[in-house]
Design a protein around this motif. Sequence first.
Motif, PDB file in Angstrom:
ATOM      1  N   ASN A 206       0.814  -1.230   0.000  1.00  0.00           N
ATOM      2  CA  ASN A 206       0.000   0.000   0.000  1.00  0.00           C
ATOM      3  C   ASN A 206       0.839   1.267   0.000  1.00  0.00           C
ATOM      4  O   ASN A 206       0.356   2.324   0.372  1.00  0.00           O
ATOM      5  N   ASN A 211      -1.395   4.048  -6.311  1.00  0.00           N
ATOM      6  CA  ASN A 211      -2.450   3.060  -6.088  1.00  0.00           C
ATOM      7  C   ASN A 211      -3.466   3.566  -5.076  1.00  0.00           C
ATOM      8  O   ASN A 211      -3.102   4.081  -4.039  1.00  0.00           O
ATOM      9  N   SER A 212      -4.752   3.362  -5.398  1.00  0.00           N
ATOM     10  CA  SER A 212      -5.812   3.676  -4.442  1.00  0.00           C
ATOM     11  C   SER A 212      -6.098   2.413  -3.650  1.00  0.00           C
ATOM     12  O   SER A 212      -6.468   1.396  -4.212  1.00  0.00           O
ATOM     13  N   ASP A 213      -5.926   2.485  -2.339  1.00  0.00           N
ATOM     14  CA  ASP A 213      -6.053   1.271  -1.539  1.00  0.00           C
ATOM     15  C   ASP A 213      -6.371   1.625  -0.096  1.00  0.00           C
ATOM     16  O   ASP A 213      -6.349   2.785   0.304  1.00  0.00           O
ATOM     17  N   THR A 214      -6.686   0.599   0.667  1.00  0.00           N
ATOM     18  CA  THR A 214      -6.921   0.748   2.097  1.00  0.00           C
ATOM     19  C   THR A 214      -6.154  -0.330   2.836  1.00  0.00           C
ATOM     20  O   THR A 214      -5.839  -1.373   2.266  1.00  0.00           O
ATOM     21  N   PHE A 215      -5.852  -0.070   4.082  1.00  0.00           N
ATOM     22  CA  PHE A 215      -5.232  -1.095   4.911  1.00  0.00           C
ATOM     23  C   PHE A 215      -5.475  -0.765   6.372  1.00  0.00           C
ATOM     24  O   PHE A 215      -5.839   0.357   6.730  1.00  0.00           O
ATOM     25  N   GLN A 237      -7.377   4.876   4.682  1.00  0.00           N
ATOM     26  CA  GLN A 237      -7.954   4.904   3.346  1.00  0.00           C
ATOM     27  C   GLN A 237      -7.307   6.024   2.560  1.00  0.00           C
ATOM     28  O   GLN A 237      -7.255   7.164   3.015  1.00  0.00           O
ATOM     29  N   LYS A 238      -6.823   5.684   1.396  1.00  0.00           N
ATOM     30  CA  LYS A 238      -6.156   6.691   0.569  1.00  0.00           C
ATOM     31  C   LYS A 238      -7.189   7.650  -0.002  1.00  0.00           C
ATOM     32  O   LYS A 238      -8.098   7.259  -0.724  1.00  0.00           O
TER      33      LYS A 238
END
Length: 366
Positions: A206, A211-215, A237-238
């Motif tokens: 991430n 990159n659009s992503d969450t973690f 959250q991005k």
Amino acid sequence: MDPSKLEVELKKYKRNEDTTMSPLVRSRLDETYASLPETSSERKGRVSRPRMRKTASVAVATVMLGVAVFTSGFISPVMAQSIKKIPVVGSLFSSIEADLGLRAAGEKGLTSSVNKSISYQDVKLNVTETVFDGTRAVFLLDVTAPNLKEGMFDTGEKEVKLSNAIDSVVFKVNGQVKDGVNYYSSRGAHPNVLIFEEILGADEPNASATNSDTFHAEVLVKLTGIDHEFTLDVPFQKTTKDIMNLKPNAIQKSGNLSVTIAEVNVTPVTTRLLTTITLDDQTSDQLTHTRVAVFDDQGRQLPALNGEGTLEDNKITFDGRYATTGKTKYLIIKPFVYQDDFSEKVRDNQYIKGLELKMELPAQNE
């Protein structure tokens, strides 16, 4: 209400000398009174227009509602005091002065509200907001404790700043411990709030700025004098917009030294540069203390956050992260030789002459 009756009521209201009324309200009443529909005696012989009368009545009723509001003593002292106590809606990140990138995230609505808390006895830790732009993962932690007042934490032996009452912090992503988590006080109007920041590396999940992503991060926190480890589940959250990802491969050469800018990622929060400095025909030991300083189009130096360097043969490649200082038309990259710490304030005699490089950036949306 029939317009003729309404006219009488308005006249009575107008003649009431005991009613407190501002000049503005009185002028509005005079205007309304003057624009009232004619009475039935004055309308004799004319064709009635029910729809027109209905519209006029609605308009007058609306004005009467306004009169009731304006002449009711305006706002009582109790109500005024209550309004002052209503919290201002907005992001706490927007009040951070030391980091222009985080402040911009708050002002531009690039933060995420979380509100996740955990308690032990009478101590409560609450994660209120996060920011994630692909490189920086930042969260706000509101601490509540009976021995905490105005940012000063009583350990039982002495009072220390809340930021100095953190015994340990562990930041995990997917079970892997990440190095380099930083924390500091938000100060100002929120002394009991701490800012935690993790700089993610290029090879970590991430972490790509494109990159659009969450973690989720598992954050373990221990406070001085408390025999307990708080475990926080912090979702990221991005939300960053207007990400610039450039691969300019710009080169500047001076004597036996050259600098190459291989990649640039810019968000409103973080600026990231991948640079290589090469020394021709000499030993690489001279490169171990070489880094780059970055400036915006207003001459402001971007604060250095973190980075990793790789020394190989006669070149050093450095992946550096800097706090974005705002919208800029270009970046100025200045290689220098550091003495104690690469994030120190660089003096003029530390810059390597002839290696300064200007890199234009695409126009950013307003």
